[in-house]
Enzyme design. Sequence first.
Site, PDB file in Angstrom:
ATOM      1  N   LEU B  65       0.810  -1.213   0.000  1.00 44.58           N
ATOM      2  CA  LEU B  65       0.000   0.000   0.000  1.00 44.58           C
ATOM      3  C   LEU B  65       0.850   1.273   0.000  1.00 44.58           C
ATOM      4  O   LEU B  65       0.299   2.376  -0.075  1.00 44.58           O
ATOM      5  CB  LEU B  65      -0.961  -0.003   1.196  1.00 44.58           C
ATOM      6  CG  LEU B  65      -1.990  -1.145   1.180  1.00 44.58           C
ATOM      7  CD1 LEU B  65      -2.934  -1.032   2.364  1.00 44.58           C
ATOM      8  CD2 LEU B  65      -2.781  -1.138  -0.124  1.00 44.58           C
ATOM      9  N   HIS B 234       4.335 -15.856  -3.371  1.00 47.64           N
ATOM     10  CA  HIS B 234       4.404 -15.866  -4.836  1.00 47.64           C
ATOM     11  C   HIS B 234       5.267 -16.976  -5.431  1.00 47.64           C
ATOM     12  O   HIS B 234       6.320 -16.704  -6.021  1.00 47.64           O
ATOM     13  CB  HIS B 234       4.837 -14.503  -5.385  1.00 47.64           C
ATOM     14  CG  HIS B 234       5.973 -13.836  -4.653  1.00 47.64           C
ATOM     15  ND1 HIS B 234       7.166 -14.472  -4.340  1.00 47.64           N
ATOM     16  CD2 HIS B 234       6.087 -12.573  -4.193  1.00 47.64           C
ATOM     17  CE1 HIS B 234       7.933 -13.614  -3.717  1.00 47.64           C
ATOM     18  NE2 HIS B 234       7.323 -12.453  -3.618  1.00 47.64           N
ATOM     19  N   ASP B 307       0.112  -9.721  -4.702  1.00 37.53           N
ATOM     20  CA  ASP B 307       1.370  -8.971  -4.670  1.00 37.53           C
ATOM     21  C   ASP B 307       1.180  -7.638  -5.411  1.00 37.53           C
ATOM     22  O   ASP B 307       2.010  -7.236  -6.229  1.00 37.53           O
ATOM     23  CB  ASP B 307       2.529  -9.769  -5.273  1.00 37.53           C
ATOM     24  CG  ASP B 307       3.900  -9.162  -4.928  1.00 37.53           C
ATOM     25  OD1 ASP B 307       4.908  -9.654  -5.441  1.00 37.53           O
ATOM     26  OD2 ASP B 307       3.930  -8.170  -4.171  1.00 37.53           O
TER      27      ASP B 307
END
Lengths: 328, 427
Positions: B65, B234, B307
Amino acid sequence: MSGWRRKDLLDIRSLDAAEITRILDTAEAFKQVGTRDVKKVPALRGRTMVNFFVEPSTRTRTSFELAALRLSADVVNIAATSSSLTKGETLKDTARNLEALHADIIVLRHSAAGASKFLAERLAASVINAGDGAHEHPTQALLDTFTIRDRFKRVAGLHVVIVGDILFSRVARSNIWALTKLGAKVTLVGPSTLVPRAFEEFGVRVERRIEDVLPEADVVNLLRIQHERQKLEYFPGLGEYTNLFGLTKKRAALLKEDCLIMHPGPINRGVEIDSDLADSGRSVILDQVTNGLAVRMAVLYLCAGAQGGTKGDGSQDQVIAAGKEATV
Amino acid sequence: MSKLVIRGGRVIDPASGRDEIGDVFCVDGRIATAEEFEVANGVSTNLDARGRVVTPGLIDMHVHLREPGQSAKETIKTGSEAAAAGGFTSVVCMPNTSPVIDDPSAVTWLNSRIERDACINVFPVGAITRRLAGEELTPIGSMVQCGIVAISDDGRCVQNHGLMRRAVEYARMFNIPVVDHCQDYSLVGEGVMNEGHWSCVLGLAGWPAIGEEMMVLRNILLAEDCDSPIHCQHMSCAGSIRHIREAKKRGVKITCEVCPHHIALTDETIQEFDPAYKMNPPLRTQRDIEALIEGIADGTVDILASDHAPHCAYEKEVEFDYAPFGILGLETELSLFLNILVHERKAIDLPRLVAMFTSEPARLLGLDRGTLAPGSPADITIIDPDVEWIYDVGASKSLSRNSPFHGWELKGRAVRTIVAGRTVFSL
C-alpha cells in the site's frame, strides 16, 4: 530489389535474409568511397546524426562518425559521463531533448538491453543500435558477415566458429542470427559457464574443446575475454582461458589454409590470440574495421531513407555511392 | 440497529462447508442467524443476489500500500479502494515502506492511518529484520502487541539461515507465521527475468528458478526444525511446488501462495523489453505454469494473492534493467483466477477458489475473518462469476497504472463488496 522500410536498426533477430543481403549489397556500393581522394557523397547532406554513447567506445563511435561524415551529415557526439544522465535525467527525457533539436539519426550504445528499442519507439528519428547491453550489436555482425562474404563470395554453407564469452556478448548474439539466417553453420566454443547449452536452441553447435572444431572451420571469430571481478565467478582467470581456448600458434596449425581469423576488437594480444597471429595473413581484423565503415554508411543511408515511410527501393544506391545527387 | 439481508444467492462459505442457494443476514455489522435478524429492530436493506455468488469477504494477504513514504505510487486510501473494487474486504500489507515497518511506533502510525483512510480492513505485517537489512531482529513481540499479524522481509529475503532460524523460533512465541519472499541472492545475482531460453535470446541477466527453490527448501527445513509455520510467497516455478508438496506429506508447517501473473503470462512476453512484464519473482515458462496450476488443483498451494505492487508510470518507463519490479493486482486477481482456474482449466471448483481467498488465509494468520458464521464481522463479497467485462486500467482506483492486463477480456468479477455490513464498492 525490395524496399528498405525500417527507420531503425535495432537487432538482427528481426531481420530476414533479404534485408541482411540488402545491407551488405548497399555496403558494397559504398566501400569504394573510402578509396577516393574526396571521401564524400552527398547522400545525407543536411541531416544531423547524434552519436549517443552512454556506454563508452572509441572505435565504434569513430566508425559511425566517419561513416556519417562521408555521407555529408553533421555529427554531434554525446558521451554519458559528460551528459545530463549523470544528473539523473532519464533516457526518455534525454531522447526528447535530442528530438527537440531535430536530430535525424541517433546512434545509441547503452549498457541496458533494449535501450535502443526504447528510444526507437519514442522518436521519429532513426535509431541505430551500436550495442545494447549483452543483447545485440547489429552493425558488428553485419560487418563480420560482409567480411566473410567479401573473401568467400558467399556465406551459406560456411562453417563459422565463434570462441569466447558468448553469454555476455552482443557481438556473438548478432553474429549467430546473421550467420544462421544466411545459411552458415555456426559452432560456439567456450567454457560451459559462458557458453551454456541453452544456445543450442538457436540452431548452433556448442563445443568445449577448441582443438575439435578448428580443423573444420572456415572462419574463426575470437571474442574479447573480459576479466572484471564479477566474471571470476564464471571462469578462473585469463591464464586458464588462454590455456584452454586461446588461439595459439600450435592450435592455429590445425586451421585450414584459407580459414579466416576474425576479432571484433580491441584484441588482448596473448590472451584470445597469439600476438603474431593477429598480424598474420589469415587475420582479417583490419579488413573488418574498413568494412565496418562501409556497412555503417549503408545502414545510416538506408534507415534515414526510410523515415516518414519513404521506400528505399535501391534504385538510387549506385548513383548515390558514385557521389552524384539522387534524382527525386 | 442496522439490518441487511442478501437473498437468493449461491452462498459459499468454505469455513462452514456451506454451498447452497440461500440468504445471508446481518445485524449491526455482524453476520446473524435468521432468528436474530427477525427479532432485531430497524429497517432492513434487502439485496437481491439471485444468479450471484455470495461469499465471505475476500482476503488478499499480499499487497503493497506504499504508505508511509511512497504515497506517489499508492496510499492506504486508494489501495483500499482498489481492493474493494476487486472484491476484497481485507488485505494484509507488507512492511517494505519508507521507513520500513520495523518497530512498534511504525505499526502504531500505520494503524492510525488505516483507521482514518482505509475503507476495508488492513492488517499490517512487521519486518523480520531492521530496515530489511537482514542483520538484526526487529522487536517482534512489541510489534505483535501493536497488531501485526505476521513478520516478513518481503521485497528482500533474509539470507543468513541462522538468523532466519532465530526469527522463526522467536515468532513461535506469538503464534504468527513467518512470511518469506524466497530469493537466494547468490544464485539470482542481477537477474531481471527468468533464466532460460528468452533471457539467452535477449541478453538480459537471468533469475534462475533454483534461486527461489533454494530458499523454499531452507524454509521447509526451518519450519520442520522449529515446528513453526513459514509461508512462501508468490511461488513461480515447478520445483518449488514439488518441494512443498513433498514436505506437506511429512506434515511440515509450510504453506504457499500463487499470484495470477505467474499463471497468466510467460517470459516470452518480455521480447519487446516492456517493463510491464517485469516482476519479482519473474514470469517463467509454460511448464512452470502447468506445475503451479497442478499444485493449486491438488491442494499443495494454499492461498491466492496479488502482490499488488503499484509504481508511478514514469518509474516503469525506463530501460528494462532499471525498472522497478511489480504490477497492480487487486482489481484483476479474482477475475484472472476465475478465468484460468475455474472457467478454462477447471482445475478447482468455485468453493475451493473461495477458500483460497477466505478460510485459508484467515486460518494461517489467525484472523477472525473469512467466514459467514454468525457473529463474524459482516464482510461479504458478491460475485457474478459469468459477467463479461474488459479491464480498463485507466479507470482503476489505484494511483498507479502498471498493469499488463489492460484491455484483457475477462469473465467474472465482484459486483459488490461489503465491510461490516456497509457497501464499500458496487458496480
